[in-house]
Design an enzyme around this catalytic site. Sequence first.
Site, mmCIF file in Angstrom:
data_model
loop_
_atom_site.group_PDB
_atom_site.id
_atom_site.type_symbol
_atom_site.label_atom_id
_atom_site.label_comp_id
_atom_site.label_asym_id
_atom_site.label_seq_id
_atom_site.Cartn_x
_atom_site.Cartn_y
_atom_site.Cartn_z
ATOM 1 N N ASP A 1 0.729 -1.173 0.001
ATOM 2 C CA ASP A 1 0.132 0.037 -0.028
ATOM 3 C C ASP A 1 0.834 1.200 -0.088
ATOM 4 O O ASP A 1 2.140 1.224 0.808
ATOM 5 C CB ASP A 1 -0.980 -0.063 1.251
ATOM 6 C CG ASP A 1 -1.764 -1.039 1.336
ATOM 7 O OD1 ASP A 1 -2.198 -1.518 0.287
ATOM 8 O OD2 ASP A 1 -2.210 -1.511 2.413
ATOM 9 N N ASP B 1 -4.928 3.528 2.974
ATOM 10 C CA ASP B 1 -5.785 2.188 3.644
ATOM 11 C C ASP B 1 -5.655 2.580 5.446
ATOM 12 O O ASP B 1 -4.499 2.881 5.557
ATOM 13 C CB ASP B 1 -5.240 1.117 3.146
ATOM 14 C CG ASP B 1 -5.942 0.840 1.779
ATOM 15 O OD1 ASP B 1 -6.443 1.460 1.104
ATOM 16 O OD2 ASP B 1 -5.641 -0.412 1.267
ATOM 17 N N ARG C 1 -13.597 2.939 -4.054
ATOM 18 C CA ARG C 1 -13.025 3.216 -2.398
ATOM 19 C C ARG C 1 -12.600 4.490 -2.307
ATOM 20 O O ARG C 1 -11.405 4.791 -2.143
ATOM 21 C CB ARG C 1 -11.704 2.165 -2.340
ATOM 22 C CG ARG C 1 -12.188 0.610 -2.387
ATOM 23 C CD ARG C 1 -11.078 -0.364 -1.899
ATOM 24 N NE ARG C 1 -11.467 -1.538 -2.312
ATOM 25 C CZ ARG C 1 -10.746 -2.644 -1.670
ATOM 26 N NH1 ARG C 1 -9.646 -2.411 -1.098
ATOM 27 N NH2 ARG C 1 -11.276 -3.954 -1.692
#
Length: 349
Positions: free
Chosen positions: A137, A179, A230
């Site tokens: 990420d 995230d 998202r």
Amino acid sequence: MKVTQLKVVFLAAAVAAATSAVAGPIGYGAATTGGGSKSPVNVATLAEAQAKINAYTDNSGLVLRYTGKFDYNTITDVCAQWQKPAQTLEIKNKSNITLIGASDSSANFGIHIAGNAHNVIVQNMMIGLLQGGEAADSISIEGMSSGQPSNIWIDHNTIFASLTSCPGAGDASFDGGIDMKKGAHHITVSYNHVYNYQKVALNGYSDSDTANANARTTYHNNRFEHVKSRLPLQRFGMTHIFNNYFNDVQTSGINVRMDGISLIEANYFENVKNPVTSRDSSRIGYWELRDNYVGSGITWDSPSGAVNATSWGSTQSYGPTGYSYTPLAGANVKAKAIATAGARTNLAQ
């Protein structure tokens, strides 16, 4: 000069007047001070940065100034990236840290803030085209058995990947942009520019991530363009999403699920598919919508069980945020986001 040209000039002047160096976070992460006034320590590589963090043991305050430069043009095949080992800077069980990129810096590694890590700032970093696929990420904030990160400020970063469909990678040729999961809480995500990402911002990793009920996240003045979904994907918890610019969103935008609730306020949406929705979980989520600007190119689909904000109405009252803020009118958000979001903007507001 034509009237339309005058409007552009006046709007640009208004935005310029509003752009000043950022003083501190607004929102649920407002208590974040990072390394404070500690003298910056220059680091030019991932290895140097990790060594400084590993050697920092007293939590008295650490400011790292990242000066490294990565040439993204050296990546000639983006589909080779996901098969390489992930490269990640670990800030785990350490607190009172600032990582700030130099004005011309660029990185090809992710940042993982984990466990008993508190009061951390990540600012002015340019992060792109990471290797490692699902293991990488760009910025990840994660609770662990040692604790749950809190008071985190992710501000004025530029994060990008590629929407190229890579054989064998599925949708994970590049994974999350920003995230957070497993109980990470009291976080502000502000003035970031995220583009060319399939999965932008996870907030709660699965329908069983009940620790995320404690999550409190503010997303404001970010710029999300040419992305798939998202924005965020929220499970449980509470989010306040205001003054963000959403453009060219190809699958879904703000997706609130598993009894989560979101205050979605004074944002600018254009060319967005399913801008506010609840789908793909065993329980729906809820939202309060206030004063959003809805431009052209808004489309919807309705898979089984989905709830969409097609009429732009609220489904539940959010209640007080508990902090002070002054949202810009939604119609003015696009110009401000283009002028101020991302790294290399001199931390403009």
